[in-house]
Design an enzyme around this catalytic site. Structure first.
Site, PDB file in Angstrom:
ATOM      1  N   GLY A 186       2.451  -6.846  -9.583  1.00  0.00           N
ATOM      2  CA  GLY A 186       1.215  -7.528  -9.993  1.00  0.00           C
ATOM      3  C   GLY A 186       1.367  -9.018 -10.225  1.00  0.00           C
ATOM      4  O   GLY A 186       0.573  -9.613 -10.951  1.00  0.00           O
ATOM      5  N   SER A 187       2.374  -9.650  -9.606  1.00  0.00           N
ATOM      6  CA  SER A 187       2.536 -11.093  -9.835  1.00  0.00           C
ATOM      7  C   SER A 187       1.414 -11.887  -9.159  1.00  0.00           C
ATOM      8  O   SER A 187       0.983 -12.920  -9.652  1.00  0.00           O
ATOM      9  CB  SER A 187       3.912 -11.578  -9.360  1.00  0.00           C
ATOM     10  OG  SER A 187       4.076 -11.321  -7.986  1.00  0.00           O
ATOM     11  N   ASN A 188       0.904 -11.387  -8.023  1.00  0.00           N
ATOM     12  CA  ASN A 188      -0.245 -12.055  -7.394  1.00  0.00           C
ATOM     13  C   ASN A 188      -1.514 -11.840  -8.203  1.00  0.00           C
ATOM     14  O   ASN A 188      -2.358 -12.726  -8.312  1.00  0.00           O
ATOM     15  CB  ASN A 188      -0.431 -11.571  -5.950  1.00  0.00           C
ATOM     16  CG  ASN A 188       0.619 -12.157  -5.031  1.00  0.00           C
ATOM     17  OD1 ASN A 188       0.774 -13.370  -4.944  1.00  0.00           O
ATOM     18  ND2 ASN A 188       1.376 -11.305  -4.362  1.00  0.00           N
ATOM     19  N   HIS A 229      -1.559   0.765   0.341  1.00  0.00           N
ATOM     20  CA  HIS A 229      -2.219   1.887   1.028  1.00  0.00           C
ATOM     21  C   HIS A 229      -3.105   1.315   2.134  1.00  0.00           C
ATOM     22  O   HIS A 229      -3.890   0.404   1.897  1.00  0.00           O
ATOM     23  CB  HIS A 229      -3.056   2.675   0.010  1.00  0.00           C
ATOM     24  CG  HIS A 229      -4.013   3.651   0.626  1.00  0.00           C
ATOM     25  ND1 HIS A 229      -3.625   4.910   1.034  1.00  0.00           N
ATOM     26  CD2 HIS A 229      -5.341   3.563   0.924  1.00  0.00           C
ATOM     27  CE1 HIS A 229      -4.679   5.542   1.536  1.00  0.00           C
ATOM     28  NE2 HIS A 229      -5.727   4.750   1.481  1.00  0.00           N
ATOM     29  N   HIS A 270      -1.006 -10.933   3.230  1.00  0.00           N
ATOM     30  CA  HIS A 270       0.045 -10.318   4.056  1.00  0.00           C
ATOM     31  C   HIS A 270       1.141 -11.351   4.319  1.00  0.00           C
ATOM     32  O   HIS A 270       0.845 -12.471   4.758  1.00  0.00           O
ATOM     33  CB  HIS A 270      -0.544  -9.825   5.378  1.00  0.00           C
ATOM     34  CG  HIS A 270       0.472  -9.119   6.232  1.00  0.00           C
ATOM     35  ND1 HIS A 270       1.144  -7.989   5.793  1.00  0.00           N
ATOM     36  CD2 HIS A 270       0.945  -9.386   7.468  1.00  0.00           C
ATOM     37  CE1 HIS A 270       1.996  -7.602   6.746  1.00  0.00           C
ATOM     38  NE2 HIS A 270       1.889  -8.426   7.762  1.00  0.00           N
ATOM     39  N   ASP A 285      -3.767  -5.487   9.192  1.00  0.00           N
ATOM     40  CA  ASP A 285      -3.376  -6.902   9.173  1.00  0.00           C
ATOM     41  C   ASP A 285      -3.902  -7.696  10.379  1.00  0.00           C
ATOM     42  O   ASP A 285      -3.321  -8.702  10.764  1.00  0.00           O
ATOM     43  CB  ASP A 285      -1.845  -7.047   9.048  1.00  0.00           C
ATOM     44  CG  ASP A 285      -1.328  -6.412   7.763  1.00  0.00           C
ATOM     45  OD1 ASP A 285      -2.025  -6.504   6.737  1.00  0.00           O
ATOM     46  OD2 ASP A 285      -0.251  -5.794   7.778  1.00  0.00           O
TER      47      ASP A 285
END
Length: 225
Positions: A17-19, A110, A131, A173
């Site tokens: 969860g750093s982003n 996911h 990404h 992506d």
């Protein structure tokens, strides 16, 4: 550029969860219009859930294989596919119940199907994703490692990899990029060091890309009247 109106966001995570933290921090500084209404994780022990709770953001744990969708160790591909689609449809319901303006995948591991994307598209809720690769390169998992390995085999074009924030479509992506940042590979450098360098840049890019997507969202709403 004026700040857009208050923008409700749902953030999907799977890990540290750093982003997410970068977005939480931005919502109290450079992006006061960003209101994270819920953080959803498909991993029960994801530290991002703790980060959300610390910031008083509601959380939800929603996992595919908790016995609810298919039996543990299920082998039949058609049963697994049906379970996946049901999971995605339920995820869309959970997300839309909060009426967010945008959904941000910040380390969400996911792969979502049209069963998730279509209901959001119908409500004109964009889904964006971070990404760690350049557009059209290293789709899917282990993108940083694959770029690193190619670099050491002399197969990486311009010795350059990168990160992008892009819109999510059903092809993994492959959605339209919002912002792209290039990163030169170095020698000597371990995979861990490259990972660290990419992650440091991600925090800045996810905030920038989210801001850009939010401005576009309100622009489009204005044009639709």
């Amino acid at each position: 550029m004026h700040d857009p109106p208050t923008t409700k966001a749902t953030v999907l995570i799977s890990g540290e969860g750093s982003n997410l933290q970068a977005l939480i921090d931005a919502s109290t500084t450079t992006m006061p219009y960003l209101k994270i209404v819920r953080v959803i994780s498909n991993k029960a022990k994801a530290n991002g859930l703790n980060r959300a709770s610390k910031a008083s953001i509601p959380t939800k744990y929603h996992n595919l294989i908790s016995g609810k969708y298919h039996a543990s160790g299920e082998k039949d591909p058609s049963i697994k596919q049906a379970a996946r689609e049901k999971y995605d449809a339920d995820l869309a319901d959970i997300v839309l119940a909060d009426e967010p303006d945008i959904v941000i995948c910040a380390g969400w591991m996911h792969i979502v199907s049209p069963k998730f994307l279509d209901p959001l598209a119908e409500r004109k809720v964009p889904v964006i994703n971070l990404h760690p690769a350049l557009p059209g390169m290293y789709d899917g998992i282990d993108a940083i490692k694959r770029a690193y390995d190619d670099y050491h085999k002399g197969k990486l074009m311009d010795d350059t990899t990168g990160i992008m924030i892009h819109y999510v479509i059903s092809e993994v992506d492959r959605g339209q990029p919002i912002i792209v940042h290039k990163i030169k590979c170095r020698t000597p450098e371990t995979l861990e060091e490259l990972n660290e360098r990419v992650h440091e840049q991600e925090h800045e890019l996810i905030v920038k890309g989210t801001a850009m997507a939010i401005h576009t969202l309100w622009e489009e709403r204005k044009n639709r009247g």
